[in-house]
Design a protein around this motif. Structure first.
Motif, PDB file in Angstrom:
ATOM      1  N   GLY A 159     -58.161  -7.931 -18.706  1.00 18.31           N
ATOM      2  CA  GLY A 159     -57.466  -7.108 -17.725  1.00 18.31           C
ATOM      3  C   GLY A 159     -57.930  -7.374 -16.306  1.00 18.31           C
ATOM      4  O   GLY A 159     -57.115  -7.504 -15.376  1.00 18.31           O
ATOM      5  N   VAL A 160     -59.242  -7.469 -16.122  1.00 16.16           N
ATOM      6  CA  VAL A 160     -59.784  -7.745 -14.788  1.00 16.16           C
ATOM      7  C   VAL A 160     -59.376  -9.142 -14.329  1.00 16.16           C
ATOM      8  O   VAL A 160     -58.965  -9.345 -13.177  1.00 16.16           O
ATOM      9  CB  VAL A 160     -61.317  -7.598 -14.786  1.00 16.16           C
ATOM     10  N   PHE A 161     -59.473 -10.107 -15.238  1.00 14.35           N
ATOM     11  CA  PHE A 161     -59.165 -11.495 -14.878  1.00 14.35           C
ATOM     12  C   PHE A 161     -57.710 -11.641 -14.441  1.00 14.35           C
ATOM     13  O   PHE A 161     -57.422 -12.233 -13.395  1.00 14.35           O
ATOM     14  CB  PHE A 161     -59.449 -12.416 -16.061  1.00 14.35           C
ATOM     15  N   VAL A 162     -56.779 -11.127 -15.246  1.00 11.53           N
ATOM     16  CA  VAL A 162     -55.364 -11.334 -14.931  1.00 11.53           C
ATOM     17  C   VAL A 162     -54.968 -10.607 -13.643  1.00 11.53           C
ATOM     18  O   VAL A 162     -54.158 -11.112 -12.860  1.00 11.53           O
ATOM     19  CB  VAL A 162     -54.481 -10.880 -16.119  1.00 11.53           C
ATOM     20  N   THR A 163     -55.559  -9.446 -13.370  1.00 13.95           N
ATOM     21  CA  THR A 163     -55.220  -8.699 -12.159  1.00 13.95           C
ATOM     22  C   THR A 163     -55.824  -9.345 -10.918  1.00 13.95           C
ATOM     23  O   THR A 163     -55.135  -9.556  -9.909  1.00 13.95           O
ATOM     24  CB  THR A 163     -55.704  -7.242 -12.276  1.00 13.95           C
ATOM     25  N   VAL A 164     -57.109  -9.679 -10.996  1.00 15.60           N
ATOM     26  CA  VAL A 164     -57.787 -10.282  -9.849  1.00 15.60           C
ATOM     27  C   VAL A 164     -57.190 -11.657  -9.530  1.00 15.60           C
ATOM     28  O   VAL A 164     -56.971 -11.999  -8.353  1.00 15.60           O
ATOM     29  CB  VAL A 164     -59.297 -10.400 -10.113  1.00 15.60           C
ATOM     30  N   LEU A 165     -56.934 -12.461 -10.554  1.00 17.06           N
ATOM     31  CA  LEU A 165     -56.368 -13.788 -10.325  1.00 17.06           C
ATOM     32  C   LEU A 165     -54.988 -13.700  -9.685  1.00 17.06           C
ATOM     33  O   LEU A 165     -54.662 -14.487  -8.781  1.00 17.06           O
ATOM     34  CB  LEU A 165     -56.281 -14.546 -11.651  1.00 17.06           C
ATOM     35  N   THR A 166     -54.181 -12.756 -10.126  1.00 19.45           N
ATOM     36  CA  THR A 166     -52.847 -12.575  -9.542  1.00 19.45           C
ATOM     37  C   THR A 166     -52.941 -12.234  -8.059  1.00 19.45           C
ATOM     38  O   THR A 166     -52.253 -12.838  -7.220  1.00 19.45           O
ATOM     39  CB  THR A 166     -52.092 -11.460 -10.281  1.00 19.45           C
ATOM     40  N   ILE A 167     -53.785 -11.262  -7.731  1.00 20.85           N
ATOM     41  CA  ILE A 167     -53.934 -10.851  -6.329  1.00 20.85           C
ATOM     42  C   ILE A 167     -54.507 -11.988  -5.494  1.00 20.85           C
ATOM     43  O   ILE A 167     -54.059 -12.228  -4.355  1.00 20.85           O
ATOM     44  CB  ILE A 167     -54.827  -9.601  -6.240  1.00 20.85           C
ATOM     45  N   LEU A 168     -55.487 -12.696  -6.038  1.00 17.49           N
ATOM     46  CA  LEU A 168     -56.129 -13.778  -5.287  1.00 17.49           C
ATOM     47  C   LEU A 168     -55.142 -14.906  -4.988  1.00 17.49           C
ATOM     48  O   LEU A 168     -55.061 -15.397  -3.844  1.00 17.49           O
ATOM     49  CB  LEU A 168     -57.323 -14.316  -6.079  1.00 17.49           C
ATOM     50  N   LEU A 169     -54.380 -15.325  -5.993  1.00 12.53           N
ATOM     51  CA  LEU A 169     -53.414 -16.404  -5.780  1.00 12.53           C
ATOM     52  C   LEU A 169     -52.335 -15.995  -4.775  1.00 12.53           C
ATOM     53  O   LEU A 169     -51.955 -16.786  -3.903  1.00 12.53           O
ATOM     54  CB  LEU A 169     -52.773 -16.797  -7.112  1.00 12.53           C
TER      55      LEU A 169
ATOM     56  N   ILE B 247     -53.040   2.087 -19.695  1.00 15.92           N
ATOM     57  CA  ILE B 247     -53.835   3.267 -19.356  1.00 15.92           C
ATOM     58  C   ILE B 247     -54.974   2.893 -18.414  1.00 15.92           C
ATOM     59  O   ILE B 247     -55.200   3.544 -17.375  1.00 15.92           O
ATOM     60  CB  ILE B 247     -54.392   3.927 -20.629  1.00 15.92           C
ATOM     61  N   GLY B 248     -55.708   1.835 -18.775  1.00 18.00           N
ATOM     62  CA  GLY B 248     -56.858   1.434 -17.970  1.00 18.00           C
ATOM     63  C   GLY B 248     -56.470   1.012 -16.567  1.00 18.00           C
ATOM     64  O   GLY B 248     -57.119   1.405 -15.587  1.00 18.00           O
ATOM     65  N   THR B 249     -55.407   0.222 -16.453  1.00 20.10           N
ATOM     66  CA  THR B 249     -54.982  -0.251 -15.134  1.00 20.10           C
ATOM     67  C   THR B 249     -54.446   0.889 -14.282  1.00 20.10           C
ATOM     68  O   THR B 249     -54.718   0.959 -13.081  1.00 20.10           O
ATOM     69  CB  THR B 249     -53.914  -1.345 -15.281  1.00 20.10           C
ATOM     70  N   ALA B 250     -53.679   1.788 -14.902  1.00 20.71           N
ATOM     71  CA  ALA B 250     -53.135   2.924 -14.155  1.00 20.71           C
ATOM     72  C   ALA B 250     -54.242   3.811 -13.593  1.00 20.71           C
ATOM     73  O   ALA B 250     -54.097   4.407 -12.518  1.00 20.71           O
ATOM     74  CB  ALA B 250     -52.209   3.737 -15.053  1.00 20.71           C
ATOM     75  N   LEU B 251     -55.361   3.902 -14.310  1.00 19.71           N
ATOM     76  CA  LEU B 251     -56.469   4.744 -13.849  1.00 19.71           C
ATOM     77  C   LEU B 251     -57.396   4.012 -12.877  1.00 19.71           C
ATOM     78  O   LEU B 251     -57.836   4.590 -11.876  1.00 19.71           O
ATOM     79  CB  LEU B 251     -57.281   5.221 -15.059  1.00 19.71           C
ATOM     80  N   LEU B 252     -57.682   2.745 -13.168  1.00 24.52           N
ATOM     81  CA  LEU B 252     -58.722   2.043 -12.423  1.00 24.52           C
ATOM     82  C   LEU B 252     -58.202   1.233 -11.233  1.00 24.52           C
ATOM     83  O   LEU B 252     -58.914   1.071 -10.242  1.00 24.52           O
ATOM     84  CB  LEU B 252     -59.490   1.111 -13.369  1.00 24.52           C
TER      85      LEU B 252
END
Length: 239
Positions: free
Chosen positions: A109-119, A223-228
């Motif tokens: 979850g962290v990888f796919v979100t951070v990589l998307t924003i970074l790119l 759930i995790g992404t919506a909260l964090l």
């Protein structure tokens, strides 16, 4: 002639016509997919490929189509919840993999979100676009709410979610097979985390266990992404 054109216009403008058209092209895609099992003929892809030119030929704008098929859109949330049925049936199996599941969700979850924003940031995207792209790996109802809360564009976020889902469902099983991932639980986690509801439906075609882990990954990821994610963005803006 004028009366015929007026009657045709009335038929096209009726919401039931567009609902029937949507269900018809999807059923056609379902029949083609069941006959050929070709990933490119997935019902979702066939429906999109046929609906867009059909709406253009009929001279209908997207807002008119969206309003007409709202009853179908409203069923999206309960359909997503229904994916929890195979999860319940495989609850004992899921408990055996509690820690691997949690670690996979955290890292993935962290990888796919951070990589998307970074790119997107490296390509020059502005803040609203970054926040629109950030929840692309969530199921549509959650992604739209999260994008709106973060200052992104909810409607565009739904488009990114659809693109991610279709691409994941098309390439995911092949990539997993090429890389030697054969365990049903691992395949399900990957498809559910990366391609949410469409990936979960694709996972269910492999086995109930694969679908159960995909539904679990999709649910916990949402759930995790919506909260964090809102908390992480707030902290980021404070720096």
């Amino acid at each position: 002639m004028n009366a015929l054109m007026a009657a045709w216009s009335a038929v096209v403008a009726h919401p039931l016509f567009l609902i029937g058209l949507t269900l018809g092209v999807y059923q056609l895609g379902q029949a083609l997919y069941e006959r050929t099992r070709m990933a490119l003929l997935h019902p979702l892809i066939v429906a999109i490929a046929l609906l867009i030119p059909a709406l253009w030929l009929l001279g209908l704008e997207y807002p008119a189509y969206r309003d007409a098929v709202f009853p179908l859109t409203m069923l999206l949330a309960p359909a997503t919840v229904a994916l929890g049925v195979p999860l319940y049936h495989n609850l004992r199996r899921i408990r055996q993999y509690f820690w691997p599941v949690m670690i996979s969700l955290l890292v993935g979850g962290v990888f796919v979100t951070v990589l998307t924003i970074l790119l997107a940031w490296l390509l020059g995207a502005d803040f609203p676009m970054l926040m629109t792209l950030a929840p692309k790996s969530l199921t549509t109802p959650i992604a739209m709410v999260v994008a709106d809360q973060l200052g992104g564009m909810a409607a565009l976020a739904a488009g990114f979610v659809m693109y991610t889902a279709v691409l994941g469902a098309l390439m995911g099983p092949w990539l997993l097979s090429v890389t030697g991932v054969t365990l049903p639980s691992a395949r399900g986690m990957a498809l559910g985390l990366a391609a949410h509801a469409v990936g979960t439906s694709r996972a269910l075609e492999e086995s109930e266990e694969t679908g159960a882990f995909a539904a679990l990954a999709m649910s916990l990821m949402g759930i995790g992404t919506a909260l964090l994610l809102p908390l992480a963005v707030t902290l980021w803006l404070m720096l």
